[in-house]
Design a protein around this motif. Structure first.
Motif, short mmCIF file in Angstrom:
data_model
loop_
_atom_site.label_atom_id
_atom_site.label_comp_id
_atom_site.label_asym_id
_atom_site.label_seq_id
_atom_site.Cartn_x
_atom_site.Cartn_y
_atom_site.Cartn_z
N PHE A 64 0.99 -1.20 -0.05
CA PHE A 64 0.07 0.00 -0.04
C PHE A 64 0.66 1.13 -0.06
O PHE A 64 0.28 2.64 -0.08
N LEU A 121 -1.81 6.14 5.74
CA LEU A 121 -3.09 5.74 5.19
C LEU A 121 -4.12 6.49 5.06
O LEU A 121 -5.13 6.45 4.15
N SER A 122 -4.58 7.32 6.06
CA SER A 122 -5.80 8.10 6.17
C SER A 122 -5.36 9.36 5.48
O SER A 122 -6.68 9.95 4.75
N ILE A 123 -4.54 9.95 5.23
CA ILE A 123 -4.55 11.20 4.63
C ILE A 123 -3.95 11.06 2.82
O ILE A 123 -4.59 11.80 2.13
N PHE A 124 -2.87 10.21 3.02
CA PHE A 124 -2.36 10.07 1.40
C PHE A 124 -3.12 9.05 0.69
O PHE A 124 -2.94 7.84 1.17
N LYS A 125 -3.75 9.22 -0.26
CA LYS A 125 -4.29 8.16 -1.24
C LYS A 125 -3.57 7.17 -2.27
O LYS A 125 -3.82 6.39 -2.59
N SER A 126 -2.42 8.16 -2.90
CA SER A 126 -1.93 7.48 -3.88
C SER A 126 -0.51 6.84 -3.51
O SER A 126 -0.04 7.18 -2.41
N HIS A 127 0.01 5.63 -4.19
CA HIS A 127 1.22 5.08 -3.84
C HIS A 127 2.47 6.23 -3.94
O HIS A 127 3.24 6.19 -3.14
N GLU A 129 2.17 9.57 -3.35
CA GLU A 129 2.36 10.39 -2.03
C GLU A 129 2.86 9.64 -1.08
O GLU A 129 3.75 10.01 -0.08
N ARG A 130 2.56 8.29 -0.79
CA ARG A 130 2.92 7.59 0.46
C ARG A 130 4.21 7.19 0.09
O ARG A 130 5.13 7.19 1.38
#
Length: 237
Positions: A64, A121-127, A129-130
Motif C-alpha cells: 500500500f 493511510l488516512s491522509i495520502f491516497k496514492s502510492h 504520495e505515500r
C-alpha cells in the motif's frame, strides 16, 4: 537474455544476504551479555535506532506504500525481529533506569511507526504520495544513523589505529552499500539511492582509513574496543 528485473532481483538477494550478516554481527556482544548476565557498559540506543530504521523500511516496502518491494520487506522484516531479540535480551539483563529507558525507547519506536502508518493511510491516497512521505522519513533517519560510524572513524584518525573498526565490517558495509545502490539504480528509486549511496561513500572512507593506518594498527585485538564497534552496527536498505 537476462532482463533488468532479473538482475535487480539477483542483486537484491545478494544484498539481503550481506545485510543479514551485518544484522547478526552484534551477536558476540549479546553472547557476552548473556554469559555475564549484565549489559555492562553497552548502550541500547544503537539497537533502538536500527529497529526504527528497519520498521520504517518495512512500512516503505508494503504494497500500500511501494508495491513490488518484496526484497526490502524480507530483509528489514528479518532485521526487525533480530533487533527486537537484542532489545529483549538487553531488557532482561539490565536494571533500574537503563531497563526503563530501553522499554520507553522501544514503545516510542512502535508508537512512532503506528502514527506514521495511520497518517499515511488516512491522509495520502496514492502510492506516489505515500512513497514520498515514508521515503523522506527513511532518508532522514538513515542519515541520522551515520553519526555512529562517523564517531568510530574519528576515533581511528585520532588514535591512528584501525583496531576500533573491524576490517570485515568495513568490507561488508562496502558490498552492502554497493548492492543496494545498484538495486536502487536499475529501476531508479531515489529514496533507496540517497541513503545507500551515502553509506557506500562512508564504507569507502572506512576502507581508506584501514589502508592508511594499517601499519600502525596493533596486532593484538582489544575485546572491549571491538565490542564497541560491533554494538554500533547500522544497516541501510
Amino acid at each position: 537474455m537476462v532482463s533488468a528485473d532479473q538482475i535487480r532481483t539477483a542483486v537484491g538477494i545478494i544484498g539481503n544476504a550481506i545485510s543479514l550478516v551485518l544484522f547478526l554481527s552484534p551477536m558476540p556482544t549479546f553472547y557476552r551479555i548473556c554469559k555475564n548476565k549484565s549489559v555492562e557498559h553497552f548502550s541500547v540506543v544503537p539497537y533502538i535506532a536500527t529497529l526504527l530504521n528497519c520498521m520504517l523500511w518495512v512500512l516503505y516496502g508494503m504494497p500500500f506504500v511501494k508495491p513490488n518491494s518484496t526484497l526490502i520487506i524480507t530483509i528489514n522484516g528479518a532485521g526487525t525481529m533480530i533487533e527486537l531479540i537484542y532489545i529483549i535480551i538487553y531488557v532482561l539483563y539490565s536494571d533500574g533506569s537503563r531497563r526503563i529507558k530501553a522499554l520507553l525507547l522501544l514503545f516510542t519506536d512502535i508508537a512512532f511507526i503506528a502514527v506514521v502508518a495511520a497518517i499515511v493511510l488516512s491522509i495520502f491516497k496514492s502510492h506516489e504520495e505515500r512513497t514520498l512521505i515514508v521515503g523522506i522519513l527513511c532518508i532522514v533517519f538513515c542519515i541520522m544513523m551515520y553519526a555512529s560510524p562517523l564517531s568510530i572513524m574519528k576515533r581511528v584518525i585520532k588514535t591512528k589505529s584501525a583496531e576500533y573498526m573491524p576490517l570485515y565490517l568495513s568490507i561488508a558495509y562496502f558490498f552492502n552499500g554497493l548492492c543496494w545502490t545498484t538495486y536502487s539504480l536499475i529501476h531508479l528509486d531515489v529514496n533507496l539511492t540517497i541513503p545507500n549511496a551515502t553509506g557506500l561513500l562512508f564504507s569507502i572512507a572506512q576502507l581508506l582509513l584501514h589502508v592508511i593506518y594499517n601499519k600502525s594498527t596493533k596486532q593484538e585485538s582489544n575485546e572491549g574496543k571491538s565490542e564497541v564497534a560491533l554494538s554500533e552496527v547500522n544497516v541501510v536498505h
